[in-house]
Scaffold this active site. Structure first.
Site, mmCIF file in Angstrom:
data_model
loop_
_atom_site.group_PDB
_atom_site.id
_atom_site.type_symbol
_atom_site.label_atom_id
_atom_site.label_comp_id
_atom_site.label_asym_id
_atom_site.label_seq_id
_atom_site.Cartn_x
_atom_site.Cartn_y
_atom_site.Cartn_z
ATOM 1 N N HIS A 48 34.291 41.045 37.123
ATOM 2 C CA HIS A 48 35.545 40.839 37.860
ATOM 3 C C HIS A 48 35.495 41.451 39.266
ATOM 4 C CE1 HIS A 48 39.766 41.044 38.962
ATOM 5 N NE2 HIS A 48 39.746 42.353 38.842
ATOM 6 N N GLU A 76 41.396 53.250 38.418
ATOM 7 C CA GLU A 76 42.451 52.908 37.468
ATOM 8 C C GLU A 76 41.911 52.824 36.040
ATOM 9 O OE1 GLU A 76 45.604 52.319 38.388
ATOM 10 O OE2 GLU A 76 46.473 51.417 36.586
ATOM 11 N N ASP A 77 40.753 52.217 35.875
ATOM 12 C CA ASP A 77 40.303 51.850 34.523
ATOM 13 C C ASP A 77 39.080 52.587 34.002
ATOM 14 O OD1 ASP A 77 42.332 50.019 34.510
ATOM 15 O OD2 ASP A 77 41.092 48.339 35.146
ATOM 16 N N ASP A 260 56.671 11.044 49.671
ATOM 17 C CA ASP A 260 55.568 11.596 50.456
ATOM 18 C C ASP A 260 54.690 12.479 49.586
ATOM 19 O OD1 ASP A 260 57.756 13.208 50.215
ATOM 20 O OD2 ASP A 260 57.509 14.209 52.136
HETATM 21 MN MN MN Z 1 41.205 44.031 39.242
#
Ligand code: MN
Length: 697
Positions: A48, A76-77, A260
């Protein structure tokens, strides 16, 4: 997934003096820190951040941004810390990673928290360095591209909603239209799967019928301009399903009325050519008045520059045409990112280009959150409204919501205590449907309680559940009182006096914990008298021959206070039953009418003699009239009938008095024994899930 050397090569391609070793170190760092973590797709987690970094290279962003993208989830992870990042990659990268981490926090907030003050903080966090936002937007775009791997529909829904509410408008705000469009399309597919399928299906159908009309028109445009000596590039496309849907929703039109669906982009060699090309198009095709916009001389606040016009072809069909230079085009599609793109010679933007200044100003202005939400309100919020508290807090509610829904959305207690509402300063009934932008003030009373009738107009699940809970609690309290009364009566039939000890033993035998549970079971006839007696004094009912010893359905009415032999009849306006307080009306030449003391018809009895009456001992058997409100769904009527049967009450008459979905109201005449019997039936009805309300009338 991008391999390490591919990523580094991509950066070196546009930024030859990038620090290769540092990029390599960042790649290895994220692979190591994320270790064996997995994505919902089953891919290793580090794929990712690597993909996000890849997206950033497409925008030719500088080395620090690429490294930030690689590291954006490590703090964060994983066990990595900001200090660790700073030691390895320097202060700037650490600050950027910290910024992205802070932005992620917004995702854990509730919709309403997010909508107001927190959006402001969100803007401030990113305004310190807008590269933080670029990474965040790429992060979100990649998460949206892989959204279908997430199993939980709720989670997919939440992420898609957030993308539609926050990230797509943000991408638009900073001019990253490519990102905005892709995010909207992916979120739309998730949020409105049916609409998405319908529109893509219709587009495919049109495509197969018109045989490549997009290409044909693009060619015609190019040729018309070439004849005038203009060298242009023309690309045509169908509008994407989300923008078609948005148009349908905004204008309240059907797909057929959308004429359109094709848009063309003409890239010219100079600004001068743009205006010349416009003139030629306007003389070749009929232009649609009011649709021409000159964003070249007056750019949009995010820096967007282009000429827009709309033309008619084949008599009724419309096409949209945008004309711009190559430079404008690059800036237009990637907005903010284009300003931050790596430039040879290292000239960084000073962060004070016009639209960027606007953004900072918006951050400082107090209405930013609403203004941002304004963009998406019309489309995806066709089914939603926004209402404000008098202090300006914003609440998002489904369309059709009332002040009661609003009150429960603000706070459960406020909903429970609501007695009235002021909408935009005016007193309005609680059932008023709110409009977008209404300011709603709830008038409350601490002693008030939710009303059952509210269920007829509330639309939010929260309000519905809270009202049911409150009504049930109140009913339960009433049932406990009735149960206690019945319990005392049953106890008196037993040979020995029932004390606390006997009650506790009975609870034990019945497997109940609290006395109230027993009273509810008695009050709602879940336990028969016989079962209660057995539980209190085992063996006490063996000599009773008839189970439950119900008196037979027969009348045995005697009235005290009448001259012996005097004829009487129970009035059929109020249907008194033994146990009610009663009064007699005697008119010359007629029998005595026996009314309940609170009967409204007594008002007509001024001309009659009033007799003070009471029921004779062992009086039983009369007709009681109940009004029962059933939920309108299969089986509820049968459930009501079962309750009557279980309680040994014959239905004499049944009338559907009212139907007002979701409720059906029945008036039921029942053969009952006495007041206690009626009370017991009413509580049994109220305890049923099929019954919204039951009362004697
Ligand atoms: Mn991320």
């Amino acid at each position: 997934m991008l391999r390490q050397y591919e990523l580094v090569e991509r950066v070196k391609e546009y930024a030859p003096e990038a620090d290769e070793a540092l990029l390599n170190r960042a790649y290895v760092y994220t692979v190591q820190k994320h270790g064996s973590q997995k994505r919902a797709s089953g891919d290793p987690y580090f794929s990712h951040p690597v993909e996000v970094a890849g997206l950033m290279t497409e925008l030719k962003l500088d080395q620090q941004t690429i490294i930030t993208a690689l590291l954006h989830d490590t703090v964060e992870d994983t066990l990595a810390t900001i200090d660790d990042v700073e030691r390895n990659f320097g202060k700037d990268v650490a600050r950027l990673v910290d910024g992205v981490t802070k932005l992620s926090k917004i995702e854990t907030l509730t919709e309403n928290e997010r909508a107001a003050e927190n959006l402001r903080k969100f803007f401030l966090a990113m305004s310190e360095d807008l590269r933080v936002l670029l990474v965040k937007l790429a992060d979100r775009l990649h998460n949206m591209r892989t959204l279908h791997f997430i199993k939980s529909p709720d989670k997919r829904q939440r992420i898609a909603r957030e993308t539609m509410d926050i990230y797509a408008p943000l991408a638009e705000r900073v001019g990253m239209y490519e990102y905005m469009r892709e995010m909207q399309l992916l979120a739309f597919e998730q949020l409105e799967p049916e609409a998405y399928a319908t529109i893509t299906g219709r587009l495919a159908q049109i495509r197969s019928q018109d045989g490549g009309q997009v290409d044909a028109l693009a060619f015609a445009i190019k040729q018309a301009l070439a004849e005038a000596g203009l060298n242009v590039e023309v690309s045509g496309r169908e509008k994407h399903p989300y923008s078609i849907w948005k148009k349908m929703a905004e204008r309240h039109v059907s797909f057929e009325q959308i004429t359109d669906i094709m848009a063309f982009r003409v890239i010219c060699e100079s600004v001068n050519d743009c205006y010349r090309a416009l003139g030629i198009l306007h003389t070749t095709w009929q232009m649609i008045p009011g649709r021409f916009k000159d964003y070249i001389s007056t750019p949009k606040s995010n820096g967007y520059r282009s000429l827009h016009t709309a033309l008619i072809y084949e008599n009724s069909m419309r096409m949209e045409v945008q004309l711009r230079t190559r430079d404008m085009h690059n800036t237009n599609e990637f907005g903010l990112a284009a300003h931050w793109a790596y430039k040879q010679g290292g000239a960084r933007p000073d962060g004070q280009v016009g639209w960027l200044r606007d953004l900072i100003e918006i951050v400082d202005a107090s209405h930013d959150a609403e203004e941002l939400l304004e963009h998406t309100k019309l489309a995806i919020y066709q089914d939603r409204i926004f209402a404000f508290t008098p202090k300006g807090a914003l609440f998002q509610l489904p369309k059709g919501a009332t002040p009661v829904d609003f009150a429960f959305a603000v706070h459960t207690d406020l909903g429970a205590q609501a007695v009235g509402a002021k909408i935009n300063g005016r007193h309005m009934p609680l059932r008023t449907v709110l409009n977008n932008g209404d300011v709603v003030e709830i008038i409350k009373n601490e002693n008030a309680a939710p009303q059952l009738s509210w269920l007829g107009f509330v639309v939010t699940g929260k309000a519905r559940a809270a009202i049911r809970r409150a009504v049930r609690a109140k009913e339960r309290a009433e049932i406990v009182v009735i149960g206690r009364k019945l319990f005392e009566e049953i106890s008196e039939r037993l040979p020995s006096k029932i004390g606390k000890k006997a009650r506790m033993a009975a609870l034990d035998r019945l497997g109940m914990e609290r006395e109230d549970d027993l009273m509810v079971a008695i009050g709602t006839a879940k336990l028969s008298d016989r079962e209660v007696m057995e539980a209190l004094v085992p063996g006490s009912t063996t000599e009773l021959s008839e189970p439950d010893a119900w008196p037979k359905q027969e009348r045995a009415i005697s009235i005290k206070g009448l001259t012996p032999g005097m004829a009487f009849q129970l009035a059929d306006c109020c249907h008194p039953v033994p146990g009610d307080r009663i009064v007699g009306l005697r008119r010359p030449g007629k029998g005595v009418e026996v009314h309940a003391i609170d009967c409204l018809d007594l008002a007509d009895g001024v001309d009659a003699d009033w007799l003070d009456l009471s029921w004779g001992q062992h009086s039983h058997g009369a007709i009681a009239r109940l009004r029962v409100v059933l939920y309108h769904r299969p089986g509820t009527l049968a459930e009501m009938a079962t309750i009557f049967a279980r309680n040994h009450a014959n239905v004499v008459n049944l009338v559907l008095a009212e139907h007002d979905d979701p409720f059906h109201t029945y008036d039921v005449d029942l053969d009952v024994q006495d007041l206690v019997h009626v009370a017991r039936i009413v509580s049994a009805l109220r305890a049923s899930d099929s019954v919204a309300n039951a009362e004697r009338i």
